[in-house]
Design a protein around this motif. Structure first.
Motif: not given
Lengths: 344, 312
Positions: A152-166
């Motif tokens: 549930y990304p906070p506003e500041e991090l929205s669109g700047k997060i990575n999740v590894p394809p694991e």
């Protein structure tokens, strides 16, 4: 578990200095890419006059498939904890009894009798670590010890997060966040996981590896990732911090095992014993930036690693970490379905 | 006598012919063996795998099963066990087809003028231009892809230039988008478009172009009615050469697309890797192959028909 930029890894070989034919023997190590300290290998080669060859792999599945196919010529392999029992059941490992080796006394208590290798009859510890969140604190100042940042990304991090394809690590972390077991066929729970991931994905920038560089260069502001990689990235970007999700996070350990059809069994056993010595284990950690599970190795590590938050969890969060098994094929099918749905 | 010698001649000729055929076959045996083993062998293995049962942790078990093929088209919902069309697979196939099509069109739009330019240079300098076109091929695909990444990332060359020029104040997010995948594939496969188009263009008799102008055709008309029909085989070859590898691309979508959305290549990799479902991966690969093959066959049949109509 793929901790590295999988596609960029290339096999590289280290042969002994001087004339390899002068060596008494050979040793063929099959290990994760970018994971083996050249210093460690050089020291082993000189000490035992053995020529060591290293070949890379990028996932447990790849390594298993290759060894099962036969004709590989490797002596040692470094499977993750959740895969060790699969290797044992397939009859691919030699019972080399690291527990009876001279340096076994240095193995930390918590790792001397692990569930995945009771009594350490097959494997010697290589490195261990966790799967948490790396966050750029100059962009997000809130609590980072939670996987909510990703789900549930906070506003500041929205669109700047990575999740590894694991697939497994991500779904299991999501399950832990929602209070479930890491391997579950509870459909209600899985539906919640799917909905949560599908809803979170538009706020993610990418699903990629290579975060050591990208977190370091501020291309990505936060990522679910492995602790040692975040530690490396922090050397480039001091604003980075590594969080241990209090809802639960995954631990992993990779251990060195001798293959059942190894040709250089004696050298392989020597190597297992060799890496359990504190000063040698420290070389492995210094290179890969993960903790190793050997008592007293810290004092041989560089100063910036000693007591670093990224290397070992603070006491109040250490209890939230847990090792996970490889889930049953039926559960894996469900996870794959959720994963495909997520990436369609 | 005359009859006899003629018969003898024809007998000898037949024998010589047989010997020639035998020798030709014998000489081509090594090549045939390699072709059969290296091209058909792996495909047959994949075909066999697609009809086997998935092993517990990757691999296959040697029991017949159509589950792999079933899963290509249909999905059993994991929540309520209902069977429906595998829309996840369909949308991944659709994305691949769409991006490959756009890549082909862009590569043609860039490649055609380039080929025309090279073909209209003096003969002596053409080789230099062709040489320049092939230079990127000397570099590893992965490295070229990472180079593109450096150009379009947020702190990359394009964004830095635009920001310092004051055109934009915030970096434009280009990396990790479908645009990035398309740009990367166009860059990587562009030579495959230029070279066949150039090969056709080189044979083009430019006197025909002049004749067109003499007959008061406009530039556009000359292009549409004279040049394009004459170099059509090159254009078609180029489109096929770009479209097919784009469809199965793996590295470019993975590196530039950020991996959020799968393409077929990545979906297949998922099944062989973390998904531990080799039969499905094999069935998906064979399915992709069949789709491409059928499309090509249809095209060839249509173009033959078109040719026949022209001739009659």
């Amino acid at each position: 578990m793929n901790r590295f930029l999988a596609i960029a890894s290339t096999a590289f070989f280290i042969s002994s200095f001087g004339n390899p034919s002068l060596a008494d023997g050979e040793l063929n190590l099959f290990n994760w890419g970018d994971y083996t300290s050249p210093e460690l290998i050089e020291k082993f080669e000189n000490q035992y006059n053995v020529s060591v060859t290293i070949t890379d792999y990028d996932s447990n599945a790849t390594a298993l498939a290759k060894i099962k196919a036969g004709g590989h010529g490797f002596d040692l392999v470094v499977p993750s904890a959740n895969y060790v029992q699969i290797w044992v059941q397939e009859g691919l490992l030699l019972e080399s009894r690291p527990d009876q080796m001279e340096n076994f006394k240095y193995v930390k208590k918590q790792f001397s009798d692990p569930v995945w290798d009771p009594g350490r009859r097959y494997t010697a510890p290589w490195l261990w670590g966790s799967f948490g969140v790396g966050v750029d604190t100059s962009i997000y100042g809130g609590n980072i010890n939670t996987s909510e940042i990703v789900f549930y990304p906070p506003e500041e991090l929205s669109g700047k997060i990575n999740v590894p394809p694991e697939m497994n690590d991500v779904i299991k972390t999501a399950l832990l966040y929602l209070g479930g077991d890491t391997c579950t066929d509870d459909k209600e729970m899985l539906r919640k996981v799917r909905d949560m991931l599908v809803e979170a994905k538009p706020k993610w920038l990418s699903m990629d590896y290579g975060m050591t560089e990208k977190l370091g260069a501020k291309d990505v502001a936060a990522s679910l990732y492995w602790n040692g990689a975040v530690f490396r990235a922090k050397q480039e970007n001091p604003d980075l911090s590594y969080g241990y999700p209090q809802e639960g996070y995954l631990l992993w350990m990779d251990s060195v095992a001798v293959l059942a059809d190894a040709k250089n069994i004696e050298n392989a056993k020597l190597f297992q014993n060799f890496i359990m010595a504190p000063e040698n284990a420290a070389l492995i950690s210094t290179f890969a930036k993960y903790a190793n599970g050997i008592e007293g190795s810290e004092e041989f590590m560089p100063d910036n690693m000693k007591g670093a938050l990224e290397i070992e969890a603070p006491e109040e969060l250490a209890g939230s970490g847990q090792f996970s098994e490889a889930c049953s094929p039926d559960i894996t099918k469900m996870y794959t379905a959720i994963w495909t749905e997520l990436q369609k | 006598m005359a009859d006899n010698s003629q018969r003898n001649d024809s007998v000898f000729e037949a024998a010589a012919h047989r010997a020639r055929v035998r020798r030709n076959w014998l000489l081509s045996t090594p090549a045939l063996i390699i072709l059969v083993l290296a091209a058909s062998g792996p495909l047959l293995v994949m075909l066999a795998y697609s009809f086997l049962q998935a092993g517990d942790y990757g691999g296959v078990e040697y029991r017949f099963s159509t589950e792999g093929w079933f899963q290509v088209f249909l999905a059993r919902d994991i929540f309520d066990d209902t069977v429906s069309v595998a829309d996840a697979h369909l949308s991944i196939f659709w994305r691949s087809a769409r991006l490959s099509f756009l890549t082909t069109v862009t590569a043609l739009a860039l490649g055609f003028p380039t080929a025309y330019f090279i073909a209209t240079r003096p003969r002596s300098s053409r080789n230099l231009w062709l040489f320049l076109v092939t230079v990127p091929f000397w570099t590893n695909l992965l490295i070229r892809t990472f180079a593109i990444m450096e150009v379009i990332k947020n702190q990359g060359i394009v964004n830095t230039l635009l920001m310092s020029a004051g055109v934009i104040s915030e970096p434009i997010q280009m990396l990790y988008t479908d645009f990035a995948i398309m740009l990367g594939m166009t860059y990587v496969y562009l030579p495959l478009m230029i070279l066949p188009v150039y090969a056709s263009m080189e044979k083009l008799d430019f006197r025909l172009v002049e004749a067109g102008y003499d007959l008061y055709a406009t530039r556009i008309k000359v292009l549409w009615r004279v040049i394009i029909p004459l170099v059509k085989p090159g254009i078609v070859a180029g489109c096929i050469l770009v479209f097919i590898p784009s469809l199965g691309a793996y590295v470019t979508p993975r590196v530039l697309g950020g991996g959020r959305n799968l393409m077929i290549g990545n979906l297949i990799e998922l099944q062989f890797g973390q998904g531990s479902n080799w039969p499905l991966g094999a069935a998906l690969s064979i399915f992709l192959l069949l789709v491409v093959m059928v499309a090509l066959l249809l095209y060839v049949r249509n173009s033959q028909k078109a040719n026949n109509i022209v001739r009659h």
